[in-house]
Design a protein around this motif. Structure first.
Motif, mmCIF file in Angstrom:
data_model
loop_
_atom_site.group_PDB
_atom_site.id
_atom_site.type_symbol
_atom_site.label_atom_id
_atom_site.label_comp_id
_atom_site.label_asym_id
_atom_site.label_seq_id
_atom_site.Cartn_x
_atom_site.Cartn_y
_atom_site.Cartn_z
ATOM 1 N N MET A 1 0.852 -1.202 0.066
ATOM 2 C CA MET A 1 0.064 0.033 0.078
ATOM 3 C C MET A 1 0.862 1.291 -0.174
ATOM 4 S SD MET A 1 -2.661 1.220 2.936
ATOM 5 C CE MET A 1 -3.227 -0.347 3.122
ATOM 6 N N ARG A 2 1.855 1.221 0.837
ATOM 7 C CA ARG A 2 2.850 2.378 0.944
ATOM 8 C C ARG A 2 3.527 2.635 -0.589
ATOM 9 N NH1 ARG A 2 7.731 4.012 0.492
ATOM 10 N NH2 ARG A 2 8.119 2.110 0.218
ATOM 11 N N ALA A 3 3.862 1.497 -1.075
ATOM 12 C CA ALA A 3 4.700 1.613 -2.241
ATOM 13 C C ALA A 3 3.566 2.358 -3.198
ATOM 14 C CB ALA A 3 5.136 0.322 -2.618
ATOM 15 N N TRP A 4 2.410 1.791 -3.452
ATOM 16 C CA TRP A 4 1.429 2.217 -4.506
ATOM 17 C C TRP A 4 1.133 3.772 -4.195
ATOM 18 C CZ3 TRP A 4 -3.462 4.339 -3.852
ATOM 19 C CH2 TRP A 4 -4.295 4.567 -5.238
ATOM 20 N N LEU A 5 0.943 4.266 -2.839
ATOM 21 C CA LEU A 5 0.589 5.476 -2.660
ATOM 22 C C LEU A 5 1.949 6.484 -2.998
ATOM 23 C CD1 LEU A 5 -0.946 5.140 0.638
ATOM 24 C CD2 LEU A 5 -1.958 6.218 -1.279
ATOM 25 N N GLU A 6 3.043 5.981 -2.602
ATOM 26 C CA GLU A 6 4.110 6.714 -2.974
ATOM 27 C C GLU A 6 4.311 6.784 -4.766
ATOM 28 O OE1 GLU A 6 9.138 6.598 -2.655
ATOM 29 O OE2 GLU A 6 7.700 5.378 -1.309
ATOM 30 N N ASN A 7 4.011 5.773 -5.294
ATOM 31 C CA ASN A 7 4.124 5.785 -7.012
ATOM 32 C C ASN A 7 3.034 6.776 -7.326
ATOM 33 O OD1 ASN A 7 5.105 4.496 -9.311
ATOM 34 N ND2 ASN A 7 2.958 4.155 -9.493
ATOM 35 N N GLU A 8 1.876 6.609 -6.781
ATOM 36 C CA GLU A 8 0.799 7.509 -7.379
ATOM 37 C C GLU A 8 1.007 9.037 -7.102
ATOM 38 O OE1 GLU A 8 -2.553 6.452 -8.558
ATOM 39 O OE2 GLU A 8 -1.044 5.286 -9.000
ATOM 40 N N ILE A 9 1.775 9.273 -5.973
ATOM 41 C CA ILE A 9 2.056 10.953 -5.881
ATOM 42 C C ILE A 9 3.406 11.048 -6.510
ATOM 43 C CG2 ILE A 9 3.474 12.203 -3.925
ATOM 44 C CD1 ILE A 9 1.960 10.572 -1.748
ATOM 45 N N SER A 10 4.303 10.257 -6.968
ATOM 46 C CA SER A 10 5.345 10.603 -7.554
ATOM 47 C C SER A 10 5.195 10.675 -9.000
ATOM 48 C CB SER A 10 6.306 9.390 -7.352
ATOM 49 O OG SER A 10 7.076 9.426 -6.028
ATOM 50 N N GLU A 11 4.090 9.915 -9.469
ATOM 51 C CA GLU A 11 3.620 10.252 -10.931
ATOM 52 C C GLU A 11 2.638 11.161 -11.304
ATOM 53 O OE1 GLU A 11 5.005 8.640 -13.251
ATOM 54 O OE2 GLU A 11 6.363 7.306 -11.971
ATOM 55 N N GLY A 12 2.328 11.901 -10.226
ATOM 56 C CA GLY A 12 1.464 13.018 -10.348
ATOM 57 C C GLY A 12 -0.027 12.624 -10.310
ATOM 58 N N HIS A 13 -0.423 11.436 -9.786
ATOM 59 C CA HIS A 13 -1.635 11.160 -9.826
ATOM 60 C C HIS A 13 -2.686 11.724 -8.715
ATOM 61 C CE1 HIS A 13 -0.316 7.280 -12.097
ATOM 62 N NE2 HIS A 13 -0.579 8.281 -12.888
ATOM 63 N N PHE A 14 -1.840 12.047 -7.663
ATOM 64 C CA PHE A 14 -2.406 13.162 -6.702
ATOM 65 C C PHE A 14 -1.480 14.399 -6.904
ATOM 66 C CE2 PHE A 14 -2.324 9.020 -4.564
ATOM 67 C CZ PHE A 14 -3.716 9.101 -4.173
ATOM 68 N N ARG A 15 -2.188 15.396 -6.452
ATOM 69 C CA ARG A 15 -1.466 16.932 -6.495
ATOM 70 C C ARG A 15 -1.268 17.323 -5.131
ATOM 71 N NH1 ARG A 15 -5.005 20.621 -10.805
ATOM 72 N NH2 ARG A 15 -3.084 21.991 -10.265
ATOM 73 N N PRO A 16 -0.276 18.252 -5.136
ATOM 74 C CA PRO A 16 -0.022 18.983 -3.763
ATOM 75 C C PRO A 16 -1.300 19.472 -3.259
ATOM 76 C CG PRO A 16 1.656 19.600 -5.262
ATOM 77 C CD PRO A 16 0.490 18.710 -5.995
ATOM 78 N N GLY A 17 -1.560 19.233 -1.907
ATOM 79 C CA GLY A 17 -3.009 19.811 -1.130
ATOM 80 C C GLY A 17 -3.887 18.753 -1.279
ATOM 81 N N ASP A 18 -4.150 17.611 -1.972
ATOM 82 C CA ASP A 18 -4.913 16.663 -2.168
ATOM 83 C C ASP A 18 -5.146 16.106 -0.788
ATOM 84 O OD1 ASP A 18 -5.592 17.090 -4.733
ATOM 85 O OD2 ASP A 18 -4.603 15.178 -5.650
ATOM 86 N N ARG A 19 -6.428 15.837 -0.396
ATOM 87 C CA ARG A 19 -6.448 15.454 0.884
ATOM 88 C C ARG A 19 -7.009 13.827 0.632
ATOM 89 N NH1 ARG A 19 -10.722 18.004 4.861
ATOM 90 N NH2 ARG A 19 -11.796 18.473 2.679
ATOM 91 N N LEU A 20 -6.209 12.878 1.509
ATOM 92 C CA LEU A 20 -6.449 11.337 1.076
ATOM 93 C C LEU A 20 -7.869 10.947 2.048
ATOM 94 C CD1 LEU A 20 -2.735 10.318 1.239
ATOM 95 C CD2 LEU A 20 -4.141 10.805 -0.665
ATOM 96 N N ASP A 21 -8.556 10.085 1.215
ATOM 97 C CA ASP A 21 -9.847 9.545 1.927
ATOM 98 C C ASP A 21 -9.113 8.042 2.668
ATOM 99 O OD1 ASP A 21 -11.992 8.176 2.891
ATOM 100 O OD2 ASP A 21 -13.206 9.183 1.192
ATOM 101 N N GLU A 22 -9.128 7.977 3.878
ATOM 102 C CA GLU A 22 -8.431 6.959 4.457
ATOM 103 C C GLU A 22 -9.911 5.803 4.236
ATOM 104 O OE1 GLU A 22 -7.216 7.148 8.536
ATOM 105 O OE2 GLU A 22 -5.983 8.909 8.168
ATOM 106 N N GLN A 23 -10.959 5.936 4.504
ATOM 107 C CA GLN A 23 -11.990 4.934 4.296
ATOM 108 C C GLN A 23 -11.824 4.444 2.787
ATOM 109 O OE1 GLN A 23 -15.786 6.694 5.228
ATOM 110 N NE2 GLN A 23 -15.433 6.388 7.339
#
Length: 251
Positions: free
Chosen positions: A1-23
């Motif tokens: 999970m951590r690796a997936w999230l890190e990749n999503e962040i690095s590849e620009g699928h998330f943008r700075p300031g996006d809030r993550l929905d834990e649910q």
């Protein structure tokens, strides 16, 4: 999970300031909130995520001043890696560096951005290995990781690959010649030239705080999207995401 999230962040699928929905992350991975929170805490330790009181986790948003400061440090550390590599690389490692350098040419001619980006990563990693200082290399990787989301597709700009290759050539020549001062200067110029501040700032999102909508495999967003209910109360919902965008930070 951590690796997936890190990749999503690095590849620009998330943008700075996006809030993550834990649910939504719990649903996507079929886990409880504990491993989700642990993954987010690990990302926070890397500087990729921050926790805000009563708001939860969000993607770290750097200021222009912070970005400029990190670029300055990156250029210095990359230069020091090249300096050490010029002193410490073995003949076999020098041969590998030459081989990677030669591999760039057909990619430049074919405008193969993806291939060039991968070879660029190999080139810099070869220099880190030759420097024989893993702590130094880890600091460089950390800065590159944190800057990656702010710079998308640098080699797609006109002349981007050609300028990068010219810088690689000067760096490699100095390293193979054992010219540590020349290698440091060439790498510093290469990083500063390839990641010029004005070009870098021009590539920043128009509104870094505007949430994007990365999704999981089922199309559900894992980014919180607030809306107002009757009476002015705010409620967090999820919505479908748009097309994903790739990114790369490189020099």
């Amino acid at each position: 999970m951590r690796a997936w999230l890190e990749n999503e962040i690095s590849e620009g699928h998330f943008r700075p300031g996006d809030r993550l929905d834990e649910q939504e992350l719990c649903k996507r991975f079929g886990v409880s909130r504990t491993p989700v929170r642990e993954a987010l805490l690990q990302l926070a330790s890397l500087g990729l995520v921050i926790f805000r009181p009563r708001q939860g986790a969000e993607i770290t948003r750097l200021s222009v001043k912070q970005i400029a400061a990190m670029l300055e440090v990156l250029a210095k550390l990359e230069g020091y890696c090249a300096q050490l590599a010029a002193r410490r690389m073995t003949r076999d490692e020098q041969d590998r560096l030459r081989s990677i350098l030669l591999s760039f040419l057909p990619m430049v001619e074919a405008k193969d951005v993806a291939g060039y980006d991968e070879a660029n990563h190999e080139f810099h990693e070869a220099i880190y290995a030759g420097a024989r200082n893993e702590f130094l290399a880890s600091q460089v990787r950390d800065i590159r990781r944190r800057l990656r989301m702010y710079r998308r597709n640098p080699f797609q700009r006109p002349g981007g690959m050609e300028r990068s290759y010219a810088g690689h050539h000067r760096v490699a020549e100095a390293i193979v010649a054992g010219d540590d001062a020349g290698a440091e200067a060439a790498m510093h110029e290469h990083v500063i030239g390839a990641v010029g501040l004005m070009d870098f700032l021009a590539e920043l999102p128009d509104d870094p705080g505007q949430p994007s909508q990365p999704s999981d495999s089922n199309g559900s967003s894992v980014v919180e999207a607030p809306r107002r209910e009757r009476g002015g109360a705010r409620k967090t919902t999820t919505r479908k995401s748009g097309p994903r965008r790739k990114s790369a930070v490189a020099s």
